[in-house]
Write an enzyme that holds these catalytic residues in place. Sequence first.
Site, mmCIF file in Angstrom:
data_model
loop_
_atom_site.group_PDB
_atom_site.id
_atom_site.type_symbol
_atom_site.label_atom_id
_atom_site.label_comp_id
_atom_site.label_asym_id
_atom_site.label_seq_id
_atom_site.Cartn_x
_atom_site.Cartn_y
_atom_site.Cartn_z
ATOM 1 N N ARG A 68 55.731 23.635 8.271
ATOM 2 C CA ARG A 68 55.763 22.454 7.001
ATOM 3 C C ARG A 68 56.875 21.644 7.224
ATOM 4 N NH1 ARG A 68 58.268 22.543 2.100
ATOM 5 N NH2 ARG A 68 57.005 21.221 0.568
ATOM 6 N N LYS A 126 42.696 26.105 -7.494
ATOM 7 C CA LYS A 126 42.433 24.653 -7.112
ATOM 8 C C LYS A 126 41.106 24.484 -7.816
ATOM 9 C CE LYS A 126 44.428 25.800 -2.652
ATOM 10 N NZ LYS A 126 44.099 26.259 -1.368
ATOM 11 N N LYS A 153 52.139 33.164 -10.195
ATOM 12 C CA LYS A 153 53.209 34.030 -9.589
ATOM 13 C C LYS A 153 53.173 35.493 -10.033
ATOM 14 C CE LYS A 153 55.504 32.083 -6.030
ATOM 15 N NZ LYS A 153 56.471 31.848 -6.070
ATOM 16 N N GLU A 162 48.342 30.025 6.392
ATOM 17 C CA GLU A 162 49.373 30.740 6.477
ATOM 18 C C GLU A 162 49.336 31.516 7.524
ATOM 19 O OE1 GLU A 162 51.093 29.573 4.073
ATOM 20 O OE2 GLU A 162 52.625 31.181 3.367
ATOM 21 N N LYS A 218 47.568 34.120 -2.861
ATOM 22 C CA LYS A 218 48.694 33.235 -2.337
ATOM 23 C C LYS A 218 49.216 34.367 -1.271
ATOM 24 C CE LYS A 218 52.163 30.224 -3.657
ATOM 25 N NZ LYS A 218 53.291 30.988 -2.839
ATOM 26 N N SER A 243 54.238 20.973 -2.134
ATOM 27 C CA SER A 243 54.270 22.453 -2.422
ATOM 28 C C SER A 243 53.197 22.411 -3.729
ATOM 29 C CB SER A 243 55.412 22.725 -2.933
ATOM 30 O OG SER A 243 56.377 21.902 -3.590
HETATM 31 S S1 IVH Z 1 47.371 25.392 -1.175
HETATM 32 C C1 IVH Z 1 48.561 21.286 -1.859
HETATM 33 N N1 IVH Z 1 46.474 27.902 -0.896
HETATM 34 O O1 IVH Z 1 52.107 28.501 -0.604
HETATM 35 C C2 IVH Z 1 48.016 22.635 -1.645
HETATM 36 N N2 IVH Z 1 49.013 27.405 -0.256
HETATM 37 O O2 IVH Z 1 53.966 25.982 -2.392
HETATM 38 C C3 IVH Z 1 48.972 23.333 -0.810
HETATM 39 N N3 IVH Z 1 50.235 29.489 0.204
HETATM 40 O O3 IVH Z 1 53.729 26.506 1.560
HETATM 41 C C4 IVH Z 1 49.020 24.787 -0.683
HETATM 42 N N4 IVH Z 1 48.400 30.967 0.058
HETATM 43 O O4 IVH Z 1 52.101 27.749 2.621
HETATM 44 C C5 IVH Z 1 47.452 27.096 -0.757
HETATM 45 N N5 IVH Z 1 45.834 30.202 -0.749
HETATM 46 C C6 IVH Z 1 46.746 29.312 -0.624
HETATM 47 C C7 IVH Z 1 47.910 29.723 -0.347
HETATM 48 C C8 IVH Z 1 48.906 28.741 -0.049
HETATM 49 C C9 IVH Z 1 49.766 30.870 0.373
HETATM 50 C C10 IVH Z 1 51.432 28.640 0.513
HETATM 51 C C11 IVH Z 1 51.717 27.519 1.358
HETATM 52 C C12 IVH Z 1 52.618 26.718 0.710
HETATM 53 C C13 IVH Z 1 53.102 27.372 -0.592
HETATM 54 C C14 IVH Z 1 52.718 26.373 -1.988
#
Ligand code: IVH
Length: 284
Positions: free
Chosen positions: A78, A230, A254, A115, A57, A25
């Site tokens: 997941r 990132k 958030k 997603e 996100k 996560s």
């Molecule tokens: S990266 C190690 N990028 O947010 C990095 N996650 O807790 C992993 N999510 O369950 C995730 N949009 O499903 C990433 N642009 C995005 C995202 C994203 C939504 C969700 C993902 C994960 C949660 C992160």
Amino acid sequence: SPTVKVGSDIAREFRQYEHRYPMLSLANTYNFDELRDFDARLRKVVTGPVEYVCELKFDGASISITYINGLMTTALTRGDGTRGDDVSANIRTISTIPVVVKAPNLPDEFIVRGEILMPRAVFRRINEERSKEGLNLFANPRNAAAGTLKTLDPSIVASRNLECIFYFLLGESLPFRTHYKNLILASMWGFSTDSHTEVCSNIGEVIEYINKWDTKREELPYDTDGVVIKVNSIDQQIEAGYTAKSPRWAIAYKYKAEQALTRLLSVSYQVGRTGTVTPVANLD
Ligand code: IVH
């Protein structure tokens, strides 16, 4: 057609498989001070200037899909991050997710993560239909998307117009050393990626991106609940490493929960086809 793709044998229980790379996560942050701390921490541990990729996100259900020799093999939820449910039969009904990938120099094996989303308009339509039939309503598009993914009948999934936005390409032999270029590659291979993703050369630009999307995100067809930041360079990602739960090279900002005050005008009771009574709050 989706029904031809999945064949006719339906209603099997899901099998579980281990994720090749754990599905971690993200650490969350709710203010810019914490975000600046994240940037300062990172710049201490990695070599050279840090470039960030800002992504919206998306609020849906995450999926990890493996391709071997260009063919979709498994699509895992997941789960607990280590093992997930194999929902491949359902994923194959989503017409925008390639089952076969053909491209020059395609790695023998790669994984894409993204997603699964239900557009807000589809969510409203499905809830209207469910209300007429006296069925329980989905609480929000995320629950509807997650619930649909776990449906045992792929033809129901096919009818629900799910979509997927991919945000991660993983593999041992990827040609590029930046996350952003790998995303572009994934989109050239036919995966839907988000066109609003941007590369930022410092934390100030990241904050501008977050501010810009705080209100603009309402115009999007899907729910979003923040921005994911990132580190762009994969070598710097390796330098930064991971905690037990999340990468040190990424963080989720958030947005404040969407809240509003309204007046309850009345409560009506809808009687469904099967006799179920659903109370409905009529808001101003
Ligand atoms: S990266 C190690 N990028 O947010 C990095 N996650 O807790 C992993 N999510 O369950 C995730 N949009 O499903 C990433 N642009 C995005 C995202 C994203 C939504 C969700 C993902 C994960 C949660 C992160």
